[in-house]
Enzyme design. Structure first.
Site, PDB file in Angstrom:
ATOM      1  N   ASP A 192       5.152  -4.862   6.091  1.00 34.36           N
ATOM      2  CA  ASP A 192       5.622  -6.212   6.437  1.00 34.36           C
ATOM      3  C   ASP A 192       5.637  -7.181   5.250  1.00 34.36           C
ATOM      4  O   ASP A 192       6.532  -8.022   5.145  1.00 34.36           O
ATOM      5  CB  ASP A 192       4.860  -6.792   7.635  1.00 34.36           C
ATOM      6  CG  ASP A 192       3.360  -6.741   7.455  1.00 34.36           C
ATOM      7  OD1 ASP A 192       2.892  -6.249   6.410  1.00 34.36           O
ATOM      8  OD2 ASP A 192       2.643  -7.203   8.366  1.00 34.36           O
ATOM      9  N   ASP A 242      -0.279   2.513   8.300  1.00 34.62           N
ATOM     10  CA  ASP A 242      -0.829   1.805   9.464  1.00 34.62           C
ATOM     11  C   ASP A 242       0.013   1.891  10.741  1.00 34.62           C
ATOM     12  O   ASP A 242      -0.487   1.594  11.828  1.00 34.62           O
ATOM     13  CB  ASP A 242      -1.052   0.329   9.118  1.00 34.62           C
ATOM     14  CG  ASP A 242      -2.227   0.133   8.183  1.00 34.62           C
ATOM     15  OD1 ASP A 242      -3.051   1.067   8.077  1.00 34.62           O
ATOM     16  OD2 ASP A 242      -2.327  -0.940   7.562  1.00 34.62           O
ATOM     17  N   ARG A 288      -6.512  -2.473   9.121  1.00 34.23           N
ATOM     18  CA  ARG A 288      -7.086  -3.819   9.067  1.00 34.23           C
ATOM     19  C   ARG A 288      -6.666  -4.616  10.297  1.00 34.23           C
ATOM     20  O   ARG A 288      -7.438  -5.344  10.864  1.00 34.23           O
ATOM     21  CB  ARG A 288      -6.586  -4.496   7.782  1.00 34.23           C
ATOM     22  CG  ARG A 288      -7.466  -5.584   7.286  1.00 34.23           C
ATOM     23  CD  ARG A 288      -7.201  -5.953   5.857  1.00 34.23           C
ATOM     24  NE  ARG A 288      -5.851  -5.628   5.392  1.00 34.23           N
ATOM     25  CZ  ARG A 288      -5.514  -5.521   4.124  1.00 34.23           C
ATOM     26  NH1 ARG A 288      -6.411  -5.695   3.190  1.00 34.23           N
ATOM     27  NH2 ARG A 288      -4.275  -5.256   3.764  1.00 34.23           N
ATOM     28  N   ARG A 296       1.168  -5.180  -5.472  1.00 36.59           N
ATOM     29  CA  ARG A 296       1.329  -6.390  -4.661  1.00 36.59           C
ATOM     30  C   ARG A 296       1.540  -7.526  -5.671  1.00 36.59           C
ATOM     31  O   ARG A 296       0.670  -7.762  -6.499  1.00 36.59           O
ATOM     32  CB  ARG A 296       0.096  -6.627  -3.793  1.00 36.59           C
ATOM     33  CG  ARG A 296      -0.080  -5.544  -2.734  1.00 36.59           C
ATOM     34  CD  ARG A 296      -1.168  -5.909  -1.734  1.00 36.59           C
ATOM     35  NE  ARG A 296      -1.136  -5.002  -0.607  1.00 36.59           N
ATOM     36  CZ  ARG A 296      -1.913  -3.926  -0.472  1.00 36.59           C
ATOM     37  NH1 ARG A 296      -2.783  -3.634  -1.416  1.00 36.59           N
ATOM     38  NH2 ARG A 296      -1.818  -3.153   0.584  1.00 36.59           N
ATOM     39  N   THR A 299       4.201   2.718   5.404  1.00 36.64           N
ATOM     40  CA  THR A 299       2.787   2.302   5.489  1.00 36.64           C
ATOM     41  C   THR A 299       2.057   3.268   6.400  1.00 36.64           C
ATOM     42  O   THR A 299       2.624   3.707   7.404  1.00 36.64           O
ATOM     43  CB  THR A 299       2.612   0.866   6.036  1.00 36.64           C
ATOM     44  OG1 THR A 299       1.238   0.681   6.405  1.00 36.64           O
ATOM     45  CG2 THR A 299       3.456   0.585   7.262  1.00 36.64           C
ATOM     46  N   GLY A 321       0.834  -1.210   0.000  1.00 39.21           N
ATOM     47  CA  GLY A 321       0.000   0.000   0.000  1.00 39.21           C
ATOM     48  C   GLY A 321       0.863   1.251   0.000  1.00 39.21           C
ATOM     49  O   GLY A 321       1.837   1.331   0.735  1.00 39.21           O
TER      50      GLY A 321
END
Ligand code: F6P
Length: 335
Positions: free
Chosen positions: A114, A139, A183, A83, A137, A22
């Site tokens: 990761d 996240d 997520r 991806r 990322t 991402g």
């Protein structure tokens, strides 16, 4: 600008940089730092388009200092991201290796999360091409760095939306469930929730107790007429829409209006904040310096203001817990 020391000879001559997984605001600033640090150190630097996909297809180009002009302020990634399913296969990785070998590329900088590091670790074990990673990322779920590149921008984007929703929530005495990205991790939810004064924050790391949420919302109604609940998309009770339906059913108040706003990919784009640009630049420079000093299979991150290198194994395998004080703050400040 000081250029002394730039002509020192290093054994590595060619490196390549790529972004994978991402995208995150600040990836461009990181690419720029990798390219310019590499050139400063006397290296040839290459850019691989679309992450591991481009490595397999040989979509690789030489980058110069001017190639990364005017990108420090841009979201997305000039190298594009993807991806790659094919990189999961031994045949795919072999093709990628052949392409790098034919160009004489001896070291890689992988900017991603990761999944990116899992691929880089395997690739190094199979083909021995040294790789240093940079944490890219939104996240913030990577062990080995206090913050990841893009997280600060994403939090500020979410915060801006929460502020706006608060205005209309208050005007209509409504309860809003705002879904943010995450997520598997609740960092965006927690920090945007604290900054946005949310009454509740729901995250994947902690069990969400529907009964206590309903009880607290009923109590809050004595003092507040509107509420903001920030939900990380991976919460165990469901997404924001599902949770809203459960709460609405349990509250049983036909007068009360419930609304859901899902922020989605807006959180992945936009101009990186100053904090993200600085972090990205530091990590990019450190990754090249790490490669040149013989490091591999590790990520350059920043902890307690210092650059640290953490093995890919730890970055992928060790959990990064939410900050306890942050969770406490949400409880205390929402009364
Ligand atoms: O970048 C991480 C992340 O934003 C997650 O929080 C989210 O679930 C996921 O990416 C969605 O990514 P995509 O739409 O690219 O599959």
């Amino acid at each position: 600008m000081a250029i002394f020391g730039a002509l020192k000879t290093y054994t590595m001559k060619k490196i390549a940089v790529f972004t994978s997984g991402g995208d995150a605001p600040g990836m461009n600033a990181c690419i720029r730092a990798v390219v310019r640090t590499g050139i400063y150190k006397g290296l040839e630097v290459y850019g691989i388009n679309r992450g591991y996909e481009g490595m397999i297809e040989g979509d690789i180009k030489r980058l110069y200092s001017h190639s990364v002009s005017n990108i420090v302020q841009r979201g997305g990634t000039m190298l594009k991201s993807a991806r790659s399913e094919e990189f999961r296969t031994p045949e795919g990785r072999k093709k990628a290796y052949e392409n790098l070998r034919s160009l004489g590329i001896e070291g890689l900088v992988a900017i991603g999360g990761d999944g990116t590091f899992t691929g880089a670790k395997l690739f190094f074990e199979e083909f021995g091409i040294p790789t240093v990673g940079c944490p890219g990322t939104i996240d913030n779920d990577i062990y080995g760095t206090d913050y990841t590149i893009g997280f600060d921008t994403a939090v500020n984007t979410a915060l801006e939306a929460i502020d706006k929703i608060r205005d209309t929530a208050a005007a209509h005495d409504r309860i809003f469930f705002i879904e943010v990205m995450g997520r598997d991790a609740g960092f965006i939810a927690v920090e945007s929730g604290i900054g946005g004064g949310a009454e509740f924050v729901m995250v994947p790391e902690t069990q969400t107790d529907l009964k206590s949420v309903v009880k607290s919302l009923k109590n809050l109604r004595k003092t507040k007429t509107s509420s903001i609940i920030v939900v990380a998309e991976g919460d165990d009770l469901g997404n924001a829409e599902e949770i809203m339906q459960k709460v609405k059913t349990a509250i049983k108040d036909p007068e009360k209006e419930f609304k859901v706003t899902t922020l989605g990919h807006i959180q992945r784009g936009g101009k990186p904040t100053a904090r993200d640009r600085v972090l990205a630049s530091r990590c990019g420079m450190a990754a090249v310096e790490g490669l040149l000093s013989g490091k591999t299979n590790c990520m350059a991150g920043v902890m307690n203001q210092q650059v640290v290198y953490t093995s890919f194994g730890d970055c992928i395998g060790k959990p990064k817990p939410l900050i306890e004080d942050h969770l406490k703050l949400i409880d205390i400040l929402s009364i």
